[in-house]
Motif scaffolding. Structure first.
Motif, PDB file in Angstrom:
ATOM      1  N   LEU A 112      11.343 -10.513 -32.923  1.00  0.00           N
ATOM      2  CA  LEU A 112      12.550 -11.272 -32.628  1.00  0.00           C
ATOM      3  C   LEU A 112      12.200 -12.674 -32.145  1.00  0.00           C
ATOM      4  O   LEU A 112      12.864 -13.657 -32.510  1.00  0.00           O
ATOM      5  N   ILE A 113      11.154 -12.778 -31.332  1.00  0.00           N
ATOM      6  CA  ILE A 113      10.733 -14.091 -30.839  1.00  0.00           C
ATOM      7  C   ILE A 113      10.221 -14.951 -31.990  1.00  0.00           C
ATOM      8  O   ILE A 113      10.528 -16.149 -32.083  1.00  0.00           O
ATOM      9  N   VAL A 114       9.448 -14.348 -32.880  1.00  0.00           N
ATOM     10  CA  VAL A 114       8.916 -15.093 -34.029  1.00  0.00           C
ATOM     11  C   VAL A 114      10.057 -15.571 -34.928  1.00  0.00           C
ATOM     12  O   VAL A 114      10.064 -16.729 -35.386  1.00  0.00           O
ATOM     13  N   LEU A 115      11.043 -14.708 -35.179  1.00  0.00           N
ATOM     14  CA  LEU A 115      12.164 -15.095 -36.031  1.00  0.00           C
ATOM     15  C   LEU A 115      12.946 -16.239 -35.420  1.00  0.00           C
ATOM     16  O   LEU A 115      13.299 -17.211 -36.117  1.00  0.00           O
ATOM     17  N   PHE A 116      13.220 -16.158 -34.124  1.00  0.00           N
ATOM     18  CA  PHE A 116      13.980 -17.225 -33.477  1.00  0.00           C
ATOM     19  C   PHE A 116      13.187 -18.528 -33.464  1.00  0.00           C
ATOM     20  O   PHE A 116      13.761 -19.609 -33.640  1.00  0.00           O
ATOM     21  N   ALA A 117      11.877 -18.449 -33.269  1.00  0.00           N
ATOM     22  CA  ALA A 117      11.051 -19.658 -33.287  1.00  0.00           C
ATOM     23  C   ALA A 117      11.075 -20.333 -34.653  1.00  0.00           C
ATOM     24  O   ALA A 117      11.051 -21.564 -34.749  1.00  0.00           O
ATOM     25  N   CYS A 118      11.157 -19.527 -35.715  1.00  0.00           N
ATOM     26  CA  CYS A 118      11.187 -20.095 -37.071  1.00  0.00           C
ATOM     27  C   CYS A 118      12.542 -20.695 -37.412  1.00  0.00           C
ATOM     28  O   CYS A 118      12.611 -21.677 -38.163  1.00  0.00           O
ATOM     29  N   LEU A 119      13.627 -20.123 -36.869  1.00  0.00           N
ATOM     30  CA  LEU A 119      14.969 -20.560 -37.253  1.00  0.00           C
ATOM     31  C   LEU A 119      15.687 -21.358 -36.183  1.00  0.00           C
ATOM     32  O   LEU A 119      16.848 -21.721 -36.374  1.00  0.00           O
TER      33      LEU A 119
ATOM     34  N   LYS B  43      11.727  -3.313 -42.973  1.00  0.00           N
ATOM     35  CA  LYS B  43      12.450  -3.123 -44.237  1.00  0.00           C
ATOM     36  C   LYS B  43      13.958  -3.114 -44.000  1.00  0.00           C
ATOM     37  O   LYS B  43      14.723  -3.770 -44.720  1.00  0.00           O
ATOM     38  N   VAL B  44      14.387  -2.370 -42.987  1.00  0.00           N
ATOM     39  CA  VAL B  44      15.817  -2.278 -42.689  1.00  0.00           C
ATOM     40  C   VAL B  44      16.366  -3.631 -42.264  1.00  0.00           C
ATOM     41  O   VAL B  44      17.430  -4.072 -42.721  1.00  0.00           O
ATOM     42  N   ALA B  45      15.639  -4.324 -41.385  1.00  0.00           N
ATOM     43  CA  ALA B  45      16.107  -5.611 -40.884  1.00  0.00           C
ATOM     44  C   ALA B  45      16.144  -6.667 -41.984  1.00  0.00           C
ATOM     45  O   ALA B  45      17.090  -7.455 -42.074  1.00  0.00           O
ATOM     46  N   ALA B  46      15.123  -6.689 -42.847  1.00  0.00           N
ATOM     47  CA  ALA B  46      15.105  -7.667 -43.936  1.00  0.00           C
ATOM     48  C   ALA B  46      16.256  -7.425 -44.907  1.00  0.00           C
ATOM     49  O   ALA B  46      16.927  -8.371 -45.344  1.00  0.00           O
ATOM     50  N   ALA B  47      16.500  -6.160 -45.238  1.00  0.00           N
ATOM     51  CA  ALA B  47      17.627  -5.850 -46.117  1.00  0.00           C
ATOM     52  C   ALA B  47      18.948  -6.220 -45.466  1.00  0.00           C
ATOM     53  O   ALA B  47      19.868  -6.727 -46.125  1.00  0.00           O
ATOM     54  N   ASN B  48      19.063  -5.995 -44.157  1.00  0.00           N
ATOM     55  CA  ASN B  48      20.284  -6.333 -43.438  1.00  0.00           C
ATOM     56  C   ASN B  48      20.516  -7.833 -43.420  1.00  0.00           C
ATOM     57  O   ASN B  48      21.648  -8.304 -43.561  1.00  0.00           O
ATOM     58  N   VAL B  49      19.451  -8.610 -43.257  1.00  0.00           N
ATOM     59  CA  VAL B  49      19.575 -10.070 -43.257  1.00  0.00           C
ATOM     60  C   VAL B  49      20.023 -10.567 -44.627  1.00  0.00           C
ATOM     61  O   VAL B  49      20.938 -11.400 -44.742  1.00  0.00           O
ATOM     62  N   LEU B  50      19.399 -10.075 -45.692  1.00  0.00           N
ATOM     63  CA  LEU B  50      19.747 -10.525 -47.042  1.00  0.00           C
ATOM     64  C   LEU B  50      21.195 -10.177 -47.399  1.00  0.00           C
ATOM     65  O   LEU B  50      21.934 -11.023 -47.925  1.00  0.00           O
TER      66      LEU B  50
ATOM     67  N   ALA C 103      21.759 -19.579 -40.406  1.00  0.00           N
ATOM     68  CA  ALA C 103      20.663 -19.153 -39.539  1.00  0.00           C
ATOM     69  C   ALA C 103      21.165 -18.263 -38.406  1.00  0.00           C
ATOM     70  O   ALA C 103      20.503 -17.291 -38.024  1.00  0.00           O
ATOM     71  N   VAL C 104      22.342 -18.577 -37.867  1.00  0.00           N
ATOM     72  CA  VAL C 104      22.933 -17.733 -36.819  1.00  0.00           C
ATOM     73  C   VAL C 104      23.211 -16.335 -37.360  1.00  0.00           C
ATOM     74  O   VAL C 104      22.914 -15.325 -36.709  1.00  0.00           O
ATOM     75  N   VAL C 105      23.770 -16.261 -38.560  1.00  0.00           N
ATOM     76  CA  VAL C 105      24.045 -14.956 -39.185  1.00  0.00           C
ATOM     77  C   VAL C 105      22.750 -14.188 -39.409  1.00  0.00           C
ATOM     78  O   VAL C 105      22.676 -12.972 -39.165  1.00  0.00           O
ATOM     79  N   ALA C 106      21.701 -14.883 -39.867  1.00  0.00           N
ATOM     80  CA  ALA C 106      20.424 -14.215 -40.114  1.00  0.00           C
ATOM     81  C   ALA C 106      19.837 -13.652 -38.820  1.00  0.00           C
ATOM     82  O   ALA C 106      19.345 -12.510 -38.791  1.00  0.00           O
TER      83      ALA C 106
END
Length: 295
Positions: free
Chosen positions: A273-280, A96-103, A215-218
């Protein structure tokens, strides 16, 4: 995308192949050896933690020479982590915290970066200097002020209080500002002539051209929020609201310390973190050199 922009990667690949053919064999060998050394230093610790998390209780993890491959792989350590701490509840709070931080970082940094790069207003250079100066201030030196602010707003011991101080990072604003500044003005001028306002030029022209930097910012925002330990430890006191980094600290006992469980918790924390980087990663490596806007 223009023809020149499409041909640029092809010309770059041909130039690299030509340089590789001219390179002596010993330089090429030295380059690959250095790459392997860097790979071992960066990926090696994670592989060791993954191996330790899969080793059973009867296997010595301190043996010499060390064994990277478990003799009897088991997933009991991951189940043990879930028995000791509510790891999935902690992971949900971190998500929740990370998703809000990304948005908030993607939206806020994109808006601020576009304003600093493309709009003309009084005090623009002063605002840019303020963002640069904000990067020079150590986070630890302002945590007391942040905590007092959260307490006055009655947001301490809440996930919103964890999110707010890092919702827009100065580094992310500067990254987006540089990305927007590198775009050609001709395309926006043509849209302005066609009657597009500032918001339409931002959403339909500028923003699609900087997907790489976005994507880098995310990724940076997600990593910063997911890995943060000190600020959630200060602002949170209710165990049901702990993030994963704080919850994993309970795996270190006072009189006992099972490194297999600690390794399993570390793998659980690193996996998103690995899943996010693989997607982006496709957008991450594209960067900001995308040329003109795609039609």
């Amino acid at each position: 995308m223009s023809t020149l922009a499409r041909q640029a990667p092809v010309r770059r690949a041909k130039r690299e192949r030509a340089e590789r053919r001219r390179m002596p064999w010993w330089q090429l060998l030295l380059r690959y050896l250095l790459l392997l050394a860097v790979l071992a230093l960066t990926v090696g610790p994670f592989l060791w933690q993954l191996s330790t998390s899969l080793k059973g209780a009867g296997e010595d993890i301190y043996r010499y020479p060390p064994s990277l491959i478990p003799h009897e792989p088991t997933g009991a350590n991951y189940a043990g982590v879930a028995r000791i701490i509510p790891v999935w509840d902690f992971a949900l709070n971190s998500l929740k915290v990370a998703a809000a931080n990304v948005l908030t970082n993607c939206a806020g940094a994109a808006l601020a970066g576009y304003a600093l790069a493309r709009m003309r207003f009084k005090g623009r250079k002063t605002a840019l200097v303020a963002f640069i100066m904000a990067m020079l201030v150590p986070v630890e030196s302002i945590m007391i002020a942040q905590f007092v602010t959260m307490r006055e707003l009655q947001l301490n011991n809440t996930l919103l209080g964890v999110v707010l101080p890092g919702c827009i990072g100065a580094m992310n604003v500067l990254l987006m500002r540089n990305a927007f500044a590198g775009l050609p003005y001709e395309v926006e001028e043509a849209a302005y002539v066609d009657g597009a306002n500032t918001w339409q030029r931002f959403v339909r022209i500028a923003l699609p051209s900087v997907k790489g930097t976005l994507a880098v910012v995310a990724i940076f925002a997600f990593m910063g929020a997911w890995d943060d330990f000190l600020w959630p430890l200060i602002v949170l006191s209710d165990q049901s609201k702990f993030t994963l980094t704080i919850g994993l600290n309970f795996l270190h006992g006072t009189f006992a310390d099972n490194q297999r469980l600690v390794a399993a918790g570390t793998v659980i924390a690193v996996l998103p973190l690995i899943v996010l980087f693989a997607c982006l990663q496709r957008y991450f490596f594209r960067g900001v050199g995308e040329g003109a806007v795609k039609g």
